[in-house]
Design an enzyme around this catalytic site. Sequence first.
Site, PDB file in Angstrom:
ATOM      1  N   ASP A 179      -4.973 -13.666  -1.979  1.00 56.82           N
ATOM      2  CA  ASP A 179      -4.262 -13.299  -0.757  1.00 56.82           C
ATOM      3  C   ASP A 179      -4.195 -14.560   0.098  1.00 56.82           C
ATOM      4  OD1 ASP A 179      -3.647 -10.765  -1.427  1.00 56.82           O
ATOM      5  OD2 ASP A 179      -4.802  -9.783   0.161  1.00 56.82           O
TER       6      ASP A 179
ATOM      7  N   ASP B 162      -5.216 -13.342   9.705  1.00 59.32           N
ATOM      8  CA  ASP B 162      -4.157 -13.299   8.685  1.00 59.32           C
ATOM      9  C   ASP B 162      -2.968 -14.193   9.031  1.00 59.32           C
ATOM     10  OD1 ASP B 162      -5.532 -11.488   7.119  1.00 59.32           O
ATOM     11  OD2 ASP B 162      -4.437  -9.733   7.833  1.00 59.32           O
TER      12      ASP B 162
ATOM     13  N   HIS C 211       0.877  -1.186   0.000  1.00 60.59           N
ATOM     14  CA  HIS C 211       0.000   0.000   0.000  1.00 60.59           C
ATOM     15  C   HIS C 211       0.908   1.228   0.000  1.00 60.59           C
ATOM     16  CE1 HIS C 211      -2.172  -3.016   2.458  1.00 60.59           C
ATOM     17  NE2 HIS C 211      -3.292  -2.466   2.086  1.00 60.59           N
TER      18      HIS C 211
ATOM     19  N   ASP D  72     -10.080 -11.384  11.511  1.00 66.08           N
ATOM     20  CA  ASP D  72      -9.226 -11.615  10.342  1.00 66.08           C
ATOM     21  C   ASP D  72      -7.781 -11.740  10.848  1.00 66.08           C
ATOM     22  OD1 ASP D  72      -8.262 -11.637   7.736  1.00 66.08           O
ATOM     23  OD2 ASP D  72      -8.587  -9.508   7.391  1.00 66.08           O
TER      24      ASP D  72
ATOM     25  N   ASP E 154       2.581   1.905   3.305  1.00 57.82           N
ATOM     26  CA  ASP E 154       3.556   0.916   3.807  1.00 57.82           C
ATOM     27  C   ASP E 154       4.974   1.340   3.449  1.00 57.82           C
ATOM     28  OD1 ASP E 154       1.283  -0.609   4.285  1.00 57.82           O
ATOM     29  OD2 ASP E 154       1.520  -1.744   2.418  1.00 57.82           O
TER      30      ASP E 154
HETATM   31  C1  XLS Z   1      -7.351  -6.545   4.977  1.00 61.82           C
HETATM   32  C2  XLS Z   1      -6.973  -6.766   3.586  1.00 61.82           C
HETATM   33  C3  XLS Z   1      -5.802  -5.934   3.112  1.00 61.82           C
HETATM   34  C4  XLS Z   1      -5.756  -5.969   1.608  1.00 61.82           C
HETATM   35  C5  XLS Z   1      -4.988  -4.868   0.996  1.00 61.82           C
HETATM   36  O1  XLS Z   1      -8.129  -7.298   5.553  1.00 61.82           O
HETATM   37  O2  XLS Z   1      -6.744  -8.119   3.414  1.00 61.82           O
HETATM   38  O3  XLS Z   1      -4.617  -6.360   3.700  1.00 61.82           O
HETATM   39  O4  XLS Z   1      -5.251  -7.167   1.134  1.00 61.82           O
HETATM   40  O5  XLS Z   1      -5.477  -3.639   1.351  1.00 61.82           O
HETATM   41 NI    NI Z   2      -5.863  -9.019   1.748  1.00 55.98          NI
HETATM   42 NI    NI Z   3      -7.502  -9.409   5.190  1.00 53.63          NI
END
Ligand code: XLS
Ligand code: NI
Ligand code: NI
Length: 442
Positions: A294, A307, A99, A305, A102
């Site tokens: 992703d 991740d 982004h 979320d 970032d």
């Molecule tokens: C957040 C999103 C983000 C996108 C990019 O939940 O996954 O990380 O991938 O903005």
């Molecule tokens: Ni994402």
């Molecule tokens: Ni996400």
Amino acid sequence: MAYFNNISNIKFEGASSTNPFAFKFYNPEEKINGKTMEEILRFGVAYWHTFTEDLSDPFGVGSAIRPWDKFQGMDLAKARVEAAFEFFEKLNVPYFCFHDVDIAPEGSTLSESNKNQDTIVAMIKEYMKDSKTKLLWNTVNNFTHPRFVHGAGSSNNADVFAYAAAKVKKGLEVGKELGAESYVFWGGREGYETLLNTDMKLEMDNLGRFFHMAKDYANEIGFDAQFLIEPKPKEPTTHQYDFDVASGFAFLQNYDLQDVFKFNIEANHATLAGHTFEHELRYARIHGMLGSVDANQGHPLLGWDTDEFPTDIYSTTLAMYEILKNDGGLGRGGLNFDAKVRRGSFEPEDLFHAHIAGMDSFAVGLKVAQKLIDDNVLDGLVEDRYKSFEDGIGLDIVNGNTDFHKLEEHALGLTEIKNESGKLERIKASINQYLLRAYAGE
Ligand code: XLS
Ligand code: NI
Ligand code: NI
């Protein structure tokens, strides 16, 4: 300057290797059905989770120890670029994603932010000259700053809409400058918190307008990246407009954007929407809308979320099955690790362990999925299950050669309706068998 001094290039050493800094299953050069693993999997490192993330959570401050954290401001941004390209090279990864915020700090004005970005983008471009690592996609963060409290492209405030547009305009220019394969729109705050103060119709119409203007500008500057929408049902808003692939696809069709976009599908967003990862991939694939992934996973016991790095090889297998079945595979997309190490995994070397785990998990998934396809394990069963549509009344239905009169006539003539087993347990046992055979190196 080097940041990961103790770590040398990560190599493939095979399934029996005990070296934690080696790939066990991901062998970039190994060919699967005529293409190398590297070409099929198109792995990407997420800049935000790897170089910017401090591992804070809603209850705790950041825990990450990062050798570049002794710097501040633009010096920190520059140090991160150095660290990033060292990391990319050591991991031998073909892509990265970021982004705007970032890579460079926001200034006190938009032009200052743009200037900061220009400096870092120029530096990244220099590094890219000597690196194999290319930009999979970039995006802009239109959700963190308080100005986006009511949304960006769906904000009630026209000034914010304009500001968001200006950031995307810059993002498109940056993407072109660095040769991005794709451009992502994650609707961070494109949704609502409560309907009580929301004009849903205007917000969605505005979002449609926003996307059209983005495409017009990309065309104007000759930026031909694949545009991607990344569905997510909730977080940070209570309801996001691109809830999942199905509702995102309806949105795109309503606003005549279906030829402009494809989907960037995130595993953890799929599960937050109450779907499996493979459901979202399948939905996109059968409509010709699968663009990129992703790659992460949620925690089965947490609703957030989270991740996490993908390590569930059952899930990576079913995901790779959809990807291999997709016309053109991942195309201009890839497998971007939108994943962060756990808060307790705060050491720099954990960043390597995490990526190795994710890359190996998808390599296993790829190999097993290809075998399932080669041996016709699922296709044969599915084909057989729908054989009633291959002749007789079934073929008439599929060819559009029937109507309710004829169907009633057919039904009235039936004395017995016979169904057959769906064989689910047999199928699951086969998948287990193929997974275990992959381990055995068969
Ligand atoms: C957040 C999103 C983000 C996108 C990019 O939940 O996954 O990380 O991938 O903005
Ligand atoms: Ni994402
Ligand atoms: Ni996400």
